[in-house]
Design an enzyme around this catalytic site. Structure first.
Site, PDB file in Angstrom:
ATOM      1  NE  ARG A 150      -3.704   2.497   2.742  1.00 47.02           N
ATOM      2  CZ  ARG A 150      -3.752   3.043   3.581  1.00 47.02           C
ATOM      3  NH1 ARG A 150      -3.265   2.788   4.777  1.00 47.02           N
ATOM      4  NH2 ARG A 150      -4.259   4.413   3.714  1.00 47.02           N
TER       5      ARG A 150
ATOM      6  CG  HIS B 297      -1.539   8.533   3.488  1.00 46.46           C
ATOM      7  ND1 HIS B 297      -1.662   7.225   3.512  1.00 46.46           N
ATOM      8  CD2 HIS B 297      -1.236   8.941   4.592  1.00 46.46           C
ATOM      9  CE1 HIS B 297      -1.386   7.073   4.828  1.00 46.46           C
ATOM     10  NE2 HIS B 297      -1.082   8.038   5.407  1.00 46.46           N
TER      11      HIS B 297
ATOM     12  CD  GLU C 281      -4.824   7.184  10.019  1.00 53.22           C
ATOM     13  OE1 GLU C 281      -4.631   8.145  10.408  1.00 53.22           O
ATOM     14  OE2 GLU C 281      -4.543   6.069  10.549  1.00 53.22           O
TER      15      GLU C 281
ATOM     16  CG  ASN D  34      -5.874   2.780   8.851  1.00 54.67           C
ATOM     17  OD1 ASN D  34      -5.888   1.857   8.099  1.00 54.67           O
ATOM     18  ND2 ASN D  34      -5.235   4.078   8.477  1.00 54.67           N
TER      19      ASN D  34
ATOM     20  CE1 TYR E  38      -2.044   3.645  12.773  1.00 55.23           C
ATOM     21  CE2 TYR E  38      -0.219   2.578  13.726  1.00 55.23           C
ATOM     22  CZ  TYR E  38      -0.940   3.253  12.624  1.00 55.23           C
ATOM     23  OH  TYR E  38      -0.464   3.422  11.338  1.00 55.23           O
TER      24      TYR E  38
ATOM     25  CD  GLU F 266      -1.949   3.838   8.503  1.00 55.30           C
ATOM     26  OE1 GLU F 266      -1.896   4.246   9.519  1.00 55.30           O
ATOM     27  OE2 GLU F 266      -2.501   4.549   7.473  1.00 55.30           O
TER      28      GLU F 266
ATOM     29  CD1 TRP G  90       1.610  11.244  10.089  1.00 54.99           C
ATOM     30  CD2 TRP G  90       1.949  12.665   8.692  1.00 54.99           C
ATOM     31  NE1 TRP G  90       1.277  10.814   8.808  1.00 54.99           N
ATOM     32  CE2 TRP G  90       1.642  11.717   7.712  1.00 54.99           C
ATOM     33  CE3 TRP G  90       2.134  14.058   7.427  1.00 54.99           C
ATOM     34  CZ2 TRP G  90       1.483  11.391   6.522  1.00 54.99           C
ATOM     35  CZ3 TRP G  90       1.924  13.863   6.273  1.00 54.99           C
ATOM     36  CH2 TRP G  90       1.490  12.606   5.481  1.00 54.99           C
TER      37      TRP G  90
HETATM   38  C1  LIG Z   1      -7.175  14.012  21.415  1.00 58.18           C
HETATM   39  C2  LIG Z   1      -5.714  14.645  21.410  1.00 58.18           C
HETATM   40  O1  LIG Z   1      -5.092  13.741  20.239  1.00 58.18           O
HETATM   41  C3  LIG Z   1      -3.550  14.230  20.348  1.00 58.18           C
HETATM   42  C4  LIG Z   1      -2.926  13.180  19.195  1.00 58.18           C
HETATM   43  O2  LIG Z   1      -3.826  12.579  18.150  1.00 58.18           O
HETATM   44  C5  LIG Z   1      -3.306  11.729  17.365  1.00 58.18           C
HETATM   45  C6  LIG Z   1      -4.363  11.015  16.948  1.00 58.18           C
HETATM   46  C7  LIG Z   1      -4.075  10.154  15.910  1.00 58.18           C
HETATM   47  C8  LIG Z   1      -2.605  10.042  15.427  1.00 58.18           C
HETATM   48  C9  LIG Z   1      -2.277   8.918  14.348  1.00 58.18           C
HETATM   49  C10 LIG Z   1      -0.906   9.141  13.735  1.00 58.18           C
HETATM   50  N1  LIG Z   1      -1.304   7.710  12.945  1.00 58.18           N
HETATM   51  C11 LIG Z   1      -0.301   7.137  12.146  1.00 58.18           C
HETATM   52  C12 LIG Z   1      -0.283   7.494  11.019  1.00 58.18           C
HETATM   53  N2  LIG Z   1      -1.776   6.860  10.309  1.00 58.18           N
HETATM   54  C13 LIG Z   1      -1.413   7.272   8.865  1.00 58.18           C
HETATM   55  C14 LIG Z   1       0.108   6.912   8.746  1.00 58.18           C
HETATM   56  O3  LIG Z   1       0.387   8.127   7.836  1.00 58.18           O
HETATM   57  C15 LIG Z   1       0.817   7.062   9.976  1.00 58.18           C
HETATM   58  O4  LIG Z   1       1.869   7.782  10.027  1.00 58.18           O
HETATM   59  N3  LIG Z   1      -2.589   7.429  13.121  1.00 58.18           N
HETATM   60  N4  LIG Z   1      -3.081   8.063  13.912  1.00 58.18           N
HETATM   61  C16 LIG Z   1      -1.761  11.021  16.014  1.00 58.18           C
HETATM   62  C17 LIG Z   1      -2.070  11.729  17.082  1.00 58.18           C
END
Ligand SMILES: CCOCCOc1ccc(-c2cn(C[C@@H]3NC[C@@H](O)[C@H]3O)nn2)cc1
Length: 449
Positions: free
Chosen positions: A77, A121, A166, A294, A296, A353, A407
């Protein structure tokens, strides 16, 4: 002996995304994305990291495909960078951008690996953000035009398509919580954007059907599990609202043609019910072929007035955590999958994911990431439990093949089964890579080894 075994026909893969791995951000005609802008705005990304180079997969994709081939996976992917195709978001097409993805897809197919393509994405062309971005309904049509161009270009080569990755992160994390690009903090903006993302998904599916593109199409919402701290109804209701933010808000429109009332109530209370036009829900809810899930992490939650939007507070009850400081909660994976089956029926599911952040480094040429191996064992066991409960799991794709740009956390947070030295770009297969390779080969693993 605790053997966990999977069906022979199950697909095994790994996932990445354009902005997180490609680099070559200013090369071969690529236009700027909102993540180029956001990452270069001081304070937004840890250590001031950005995607200018990343894993340099734009130049090293052949090496990466060989790593996948040795891994033994049969699906990969990746995402297409919209601004690499349409530098201005619409209008003139960048042929060098298209050529890169033909090269990547041809390399995958020549090595017996099926491409699964994510159209969006998170790397919106900055030119479209300058015109309001996802808040502007014109961006919805621009996405449908971009999707149509890609469908026409790759029809017959790419047969598994994901429209939006997402949408919760793209709307709420990025426009209400504000830690992802473009970094606004406005609930009404976020709910309108969540609606426009679902509309964009629906319009892309409509173009896919009209063009009679070969293959299947879906989208990839992110989920999390919230376990009530007690059996008190207020705790149960608070957790349902918290989960509804990820699940019902993004599933009900697609599978039921309407937003969940219990969530609309919350947003309405804050003057943030989304602006819906006649015909929108019909477009959003047209049939899709699979859903990407996805997952985690999960948490324990309880009612606490005004603790957050949902009168919900998360309670740390001492679960072990990954290096992202997320609970390791495999039970939640099982429960999320059963919830989705119970509420939305027997839709085919790809786990698009699942993975863990562990920042282990290379020592004497090896990366001992036992934490990630344990996480994968626990979550694949939950997956098997869901499959034995009737959930139609078609495949599992680990996040991620490579350590990459995570990110707002930059390169500090490592999710890869392959380590990347971001100074030299050297790839080093971690212990988890070899464990996953054996599991893919066998179609089973032993919990005790
Ligand atoms: C309520 C307060 O919250 C503060 C932080 O809140 C989040 C929530 C979710 C994430 C998050 C990061 N990832 C991994 C990525 N998914 C796509 C792919 O590009 C991966 O790199 N998934 N979810 C980060 C921060």
């Amino acid at each position: 002996m605790a053997i966990i075994e999977f069906p022979k026909e199950m697909k095994w893969g790994a996932a990445t995304a354009a902005y997180q791995i490609e680099g070559a951000a200013l090369e071969d005609g690529r236009g700027l994305s909102i993540w180029d802008t956001f990452s270069k705005t001081p304070g937004n990304v840890l250590n001031g990291d950005n995607g200018d180079v990343a894993c340099d997969s734009y130049h090293r994709y052949k090496e990466d495909v060989q790593i996948m081939k040795e891994l033994g996976i049969n699906v990969y992917r990746f995402s297409i960078s919209w601004p690499r195709i349409f530098p201005a978001g619409t209008g003139e097409i960048n042929q060098k951008g298209l050529q890169y993805y033909h090269n990547l897809v041809d390399e995958l197919l020549e090595n017996g690996i099926e491409p699964m393509c994510t159209l969006y994405h998170w790397d919106l062309p900055q030119a479209l953000q300058d015109q309001g971005g996802w808040e502007n309904r014109k961006t919805v049509d621009a996405f449908a035009d971009y999707a149509e161009q890609i469908f026409k270009e790759f029809d017959g080569k790419i047969k598994k398509w994901i429209t939006i990755n997402e949408p919760w992160c793209v709307s709420f994390l990025s426009n209400f919580i504000g830690i992802h690009a473009p970094g606004f903090q406005n609930l009404k903006l976020a709910t309108d954007i969540s609606h426009h993302l679902l509309l964009a998904h629906g319009k892309a599916v409509a173009r896919f059907r009209d063009l009679k593109v070969e293959g299947s199409i879906g989208y990839a919402p992110n989920t999390e599990w919230l376990e009530p701290f007690s059996s008190k109804q207020e705790d149960i209701d608070a957790c349902n609202r918290g989960m509804g933010w990820f699940i019902e808000w993004f599933f009900d429109p697609v599978f039921k043609g309407q937003y969940p009332h219990f969530m609309l109530e919350v947003f309405d209370k804050h003057g943030a019910a989304p602006a819906i036009q006649a015909g929108d829900m019909e477009i959003i809810s047209q049939k899709i072929d699979f859903v990407g899930i996805n997952y985690y992490t999960g948490s324990v939650g309880r009612y606490k007035k005004d603790a957050d939007l949902f009168d919900l507070e998360k309670v740390d009850i001492g679960y072990e955590k990954t290096d992202f400081d997320w609970n390791i909660y495999p039970e939640g994976f099982y429960k999320v999958l059963l919830k989705i089956k119970d509420q939305y029926g027997d839709i085919p599911v790809y786990i698009t994911e699942n993975g863990a952040c562990y920042n282990d480094e290379v020592e004497n040429g090896r990366v001992k990431d036992q934490g990630r191996i344990d996480y994968l064992k626990q979550h694949l066991t939950s997956l098997k439990r869901a499959m034995d409960s009737g959930v139609q799991i078609k495949g599992y794709l680990a996040w991620s093949l490579l350590d990459n740009f995570e990110w707002a956390e930059g390169y500090h947070k490592r999710f890869g089964i392959v380590h990347v030295d971001f100074n030299t770009l050297k790839r080093t297969k971690k212990d988890s890579y070899y464990w996953y390779k054996q599991t893919v080969k066998n179609g089973w693993f032993d919990m005790n080894y």
